[in-house]
Design a protein around this motif. Structure first.
Motif, PDB file in Angstrom:
ATOM      1  N   ALA A 266       8.607   8.968   2.524  1.00 29.31           N
ATOM      2  CA  ALA A 266       7.684   9.226   3.651  1.00 29.31           C
ATOM      3  C   ALA A 266       6.313   9.550   3.239  1.00 29.31           C
ATOM      4  CB  ALA A 266       8.466  10.384   4.659  1.00 29.31           C
ATOM      5  N   GLY A 267       5.791   9.081   2.182  1.00 30.30           N
ATOM      6  CA  GLY A 267       4.453   9.399   1.554  1.00 30.30           C
ATOM      7  C   GLY A 267       4.393  10.657   0.592  1.00 30.30           C
ATOM      8  N   HIS A 268       5.592  11.195   0.365  1.00 33.75           N
ATOM      9  CA  HIS A 268       5.584  12.270  -0.829  1.00 33.75           C
ATOM     10  C   HIS A 268       5.475  11.492  -2.209  1.00 33.75           C
ATOM     11  CE1 HIS A 268       5.983  16.226   0.592  1.00 33.75           C
ATOM     12  NE2 HIS A 268       7.189  15.903   1.436  1.00 33.75           N
TER      13      HIS A 268
ATOM     14  N   HIS B  16       0.823  -1.285  -0.027  1.00 33.41           N
ATOM     15  CA  HIS B  16       0.030   0.041  -0.127  1.00 33.41           C
ATOM     16  C   HIS B  16       0.769   1.313   0.053  1.00 33.41           C
ATOM     17  CE1 HIS B  16       0.728  -0.135   4.438  1.00 33.41           C
ATOM     18  NE2 HIS B  16       0.622   1.140   4.168  1.00 33.41           N
ATOM     19  N   LEU B  17       0.330   2.249  -0.652  1.00 33.47           N
ATOM     20  CA  LEU B  17       1.179   3.472  -0.626  1.00 33.47           C
ATOM     21  C   LEU B  17       0.773   4.237   1.102  1.00 33.47           C
ATOM     22  CD1 LEU B  17       0.659   3.113  -3.519  1.00 33.47           C
ATOM     23  CD2 LEU B  17       0.837   5.390  -3.907  1.00 33.47           C
ATOM     24  N   SER B  18       1.777   4.947   1.355  1.00 34.87           N
ATOM     25  CA  SER B  18       1.562   5.788   2.697  1.00 34.87           C
ATOM     26  C   SER B  18       0.953   7.042   2.647  1.00 34.87           C
ATOM     27  CB  SER B  18       2.900   5.766   3.476  1.00 34.87           C
ATOM     28  OG  SER B  18       2.726   6.738   4.482  1.00 34.87           O
ATOM     29  N   ALA B  19      -0.033   7.231   3.412  1.00 36.72           N
ATOM     30  CA  ALA B  19      -0.856   8.502   3.626  1.00 36.72           C
ATOM     31  C   ALA B  19      -0.088   9.388   4.546  1.00 36.72           C
ATOM     32  CB  ALA B  19      -2.159   8.311   3.934  1.00 36.72           C
ATOM     33  N   ALA B  20       1.280   9.111   4.891  1.00 38.21           N
ATOM     34  CA  ALA B  20       1.739   9.991   6.139  1.00 38.21           C
ATOM     35  C   ALA B  20       1.946  11.172   5.762  1.00 38.21           C
ATOM     36  CB  ALA B  20       3.192   9.141   6.462  1.00 38.21           C
ATOM     37  N   ARG B  21       2.345  11.733   4.744  1.00 38.69           N
ATOM     38  CA  ARG B  21       2.486  13.297   4.380  1.00 38.69           C
ATOM     39  C   ARG B  21       1.129  13.694   4.244  1.00 38.69           C
ATOM     40  NH1 ARG B  21       6.924  15.473   5.387  1.00 38.69           N
ATOM     41  NH2 ARG B  21       7.859  13.755   4.576  1.00 38.69           N
TER      42      ARG B  21
ATOM     43  N   LEU C  32      18.313  11.744  -2.152  1.00 35.85           N
ATOM     44  CA  LEU C  32      19.541  11.285  -1.230  1.00 35.85           C
ATOM     45  C   LEU C  32      19.087  10.012  -0.438  1.00 35.85           C
ATOM     46  CD1 LEU C  32      21.181  14.404  -0.622  1.00 35.85           C
ATOM     47  CD2 LEU C  32      21.827  12.936  -2.432  1.00 35.85           C
ATOM     48  N   PRO C  33      19.689   8.729  -0.314  1.00 43.48           N
ATOM     49  CA  PRO C  33      19.400   7.652   0.517  1.00 43.48           C
ATOM     50  C   PRO C  33      19.617   7.689   2.030  1.00 43.48           C
ATOM     51  CG  PRO C  33      21.028   7.086  -0.864  1.00 43.48           C
ATOM     52  CD  PRO C  33      20.733   8.422  -1.342  1.00 43.48           C
ATOM     53  N   ASP C  34      19.430   9.048   2.723  1.00 41.29           N
ATOM     54  CA  ASP C  34      20.109   9.252   3.880  1.00 41.29           C
ATOM     55  C   ASP C  34      18.925   9.298   4.914  1.00 41.29           C
ATOM     56  OD1 ASP C  34      18.798  11.556   3.308  1.00 41.29           O
ATOM     57  OD2 ASP C  34      20.878  12.632   3.304  1.00 41.29           O
ATOM     58  N   GLY C  35      17.643   9.026   4.658  1.00 49.27           N
ATOM     59  CA  GLY C  35      16.511   9.137   5.589  1.00 49.27           C
ATOM     60  C   GLY C  35      15.994  10.601   5.836  1.00 49.27           C
ATOM     61  N   ARG C  36      16.646  11.581   4.911  1.00 49.22           N
ATOM     62  CA  ARG C  36      16.121  12.848   5.165  1.00 49.22           C
ATOM     63  C   ARG C  36      14.640  13.268   4.882  1.00 49.22           C
ATOM     64  NH1 ARG C  36      19.675  16.908   1.960  1.00 49.22           N
ATOM     65  NH2 ARG C  36      21.404  15.366   2.335  1.00 49.22           N
ATOM     66  N   GLN C  37      13.940  12.519   4.296  1.00 42.44           N
ATOM     67  CA  GLN C  37      12.723  12.539   3.810  1.00 42.44           C
ATOM     68  C   GLN C  37      11.636  12.170   5.024  1.00 42.44           C
ATOM     69  OE1 GLN C  37      14.772  10.389   2.667  1.00 42.44           O
ATOM     70  NE2 GLN C  37      15.243  11.299   0.506  1.00 42.44           N
TER      71      GLN C  37
ATOM     72  N   ILE D  55      16.140   2.454   7.069  1.00 44.95           N
ATOM     73  CA  ILE D  55      15.400   3.044   5.761  1.00 44.95           C
ATOM     74  C   ILE D  55      16.484   3.450   4.687  1.00 44.95           C
ATOM     75  CG2 ILE D  55      15.110   5.063   6.666  1.00 44.95           C
ATOM     76  CD1 ILE D  55      12.699   2.814   4.239  1.00 44.95           C
ATOM     77  N   ARG D  56      17.727   3.911   5.214  1.00 46.11           N
ATOM     78  CA  ARG D  56      18.575   4.284   4.154  1.00 46.11           C
ATOM     79  C   ARG D  56      19.121   3.018   3.369  1.00 46.11           C
ATOM     80  NH1 ARG D  56      20.945   5.920   9.650  1.00 46.11           N
ATOM     81  NH2 ARG D  56      20.446   8.042   9.913  1.00 46.11           N
ATOM     82  N   GLU D  57      19.217   1.953   3.935  1.00 47.11           N
ATOM     83  CA  GLU D  57      19.588   0.590   3.010  1.00 47.11           C
ATOM     84  C   GLU D  57      18.617   0.459   2.127  1.00 47.11           C
ATOM     85  OE1 GLU D  57      20.522  -2.738   5.533  1.00 47.11           O
ATOM     86  OE2 GLU D  57      21.038  -1.327   7.255  1.00 47.11           O
ATOM     87  N   VAL D  58      17.375   0.700   2.579  1.00 48.11           N
ATOM     88  CA  VAL D  58      16.165   0.195   1.636  1.00 48.11           C
ATOM     89  C   VAL D  58      16.153   1.463   0.483  1.00 48.11           C
ATOM     90  CG1 VAL D  58      13.826   0.115   1.253  1.00 48.11           C
ATOM     91  CG2 VAL D  58      14.962  -1.027   3.291  1.00 48.11           C
ATOM     92  N   GLN D  59      16.388   2.387   0.682  1.00 45.19           N
ATOM     93  CA  GLN D  59      16.234   3.606  -0.190  1.00 45.19           C
ATOM     94  C   GLN D  59      17.366   3.769  -1.122  1.00 45.19           C
ATOM     95  OE1 GLN D  59      16.605   6.935   2.638  1.00 45.19           O
ATOM     96  NE2 GLN D  59      14.665   7.712   2.500  1.00 45.19           N
ATOM     97  N   ALA D  60      18.685   3.195  -0.668  1.00 42.81           N
ATOM     98  CA  ALA D  60      19.736   3.205  -1.603  1.00 42.81           C
ATOM     99  C   ALA D  60      19.414   1.875  -2.720  1.00 42.81           C
ATOM    100  CB  ALA D  60      21.217   2.782  -0.908  1.00 42.81           C
ATOM    101  N   VAL D  61      18.776   0.975  -2.491  1.00 45.24           N
ATOM    102  CA  VAL D  61      18.618  -0.119  -3.236  1.00 45.24           C
ATOM    103  C   VAL D  61      17.697   0.168  -4.458  1.00 45.24           C
ATOM    104  CG1 VAL D  61      17.407  -2.460  -3.589  1.00 45.24           C
ATOM    105  CG2 VAL D  61      19.017  -2.221  -1.894  1.00 45.24           C
TER     106      VAL D  61
END
Length: 294
Positions: free
Chosen positions: A270-272, A80-85, A119-124, A101-107
């Motif tokens: 993060a839902g964006h 499912h898509l996140s409605a967080a944002r 950037l896969p650094d979790g800043r989102q 999550i950084r590892e997942v973002q990088a992949v």
């Protein structure tokens, strides 16, 4: 966890289309709340999003007079898509997930060839939890527990005698999460599950999804004792080697989740939605010949 904590109120919201259960957790006396794993409706055929499920959550928050402190993701979901944002824009709160999550973002940045600005650094996300981190929801003390295996970033959230386990465990008659996503590992998943099942037997476990067998209504609350006695994949007596063989064999026969490609692209942000292009439209990518069996 402190025995002096106030009572935890739990309000589940079941989404029939994705089998997802979103939770609103609150300290009613303080009128403070957290939202766990919110759903953004998505129609795959048309590519349209809508907010039916998230608006149910908003209505409950307004009716109960709750202020949102946290929007908690157990992991970057593939179903499912996140409605967080969307929710944050309306009721506030900090969007949080596990630091891995950084590892997942990088992949997935590589898989989708995402824009250079991603950037896969979790800043989102507003906050990244490490294993064992504690935080508060009103007067309630909560703890983040790292439970990787389904993905490297999976977290469970423990509040008193309640644990919100994400996809690590399902209801006992459904079993456990798959471990064949990028970064997943069946042996790691087994150890994470045993970490949860080593909690006191009466501990309540709340699952993120239910895919009930025919004849059973959807359910989402179980206990450590029930899981240890009846989980079809990992009840007491099942060894790590047996579980790995079972899980690996099952995963090899499973189809790719219907929403994995659109959902991951949104959930690692993060839902964006992806940034709009020069025509004002956001696009989701479909990588060809990369996922699933040949």
């Amino acid at each position: 966890m402190s025995d002096a904590s106030p009572a935890l109120a739990i309000r589940p919201f079941h989404d029939e289309r994705t089998g997802t259960v979103t939770y609103v957790l609150s300290d009613p006396a303080a009128r403070q709340a957290a939202i766990v794993d919110p759903v953004l409706d998505f129609d795959l055929k048309s590519g349209r999003t809508s907010t039916l499920q998230a608006d149910r959550v908003l209505a409950h928050l307004a009716e109960a007079g709750l202020q949102v402190q946290w929007i908690l993701e157990t992991h970057a979901h593939a179903d499912h898509l996140s409605a967080a944002r969307y929710l944050q824009e309306r009721v506030g709160g900090r969007i949080a997930i596990g630091e891995h999550i950084r590892e997942v973002q990088a992949v997935f940045r590589q898989l989708f060839n995402l824009e250079r600005s991603f950037l896969p650094d979790g800043r989102q996300f507003d906050h990244l939890f490490a294993d064992g981190d504690t935080f508060r929801i009103g007067g309630l003390e909560a703890q983040a527990l790292l439970v990787p295996g389904h993905t490297p970033a999976c977290l469970a959230y423990r509040i008193g005698d309640a644990v919100f386990v994400g996809d690590t465990l399902f209801m006992p008659d459904v079993g456990t999460a798959r471990a064949d996503f990028p970064g997943g590992d069946a042996a790691t998943l087994y150890r994470s599950i045993r970490r949860l099942l080593d909690l006191p037997p009466a501990t309540r476990l709340f699952v993120c999804h239910d895919y009930p067998p025919e004849g059973r209504a959807p359910a989402w609350e179980t206990t450590v004792a029930e899981q240890r006695a009846r989980n079809i994949h990992v009840h007491d007596g099942v060894t790590e080697a047996e579980f790995v063989a079972l899980r690996t064999g099952r995963d090899a026969r499973l189809d790719v989740p219907a929403l994995i490609l659109p959902s991951i692209q949104v959930n690692i942000r993060a839902g964006h939605l992806p940034p709009a292009e020069d025509n004002g439209v956001s696009y989701l990518k479909i990588p060809l010949n990369t996922l699933g069996r040949q």
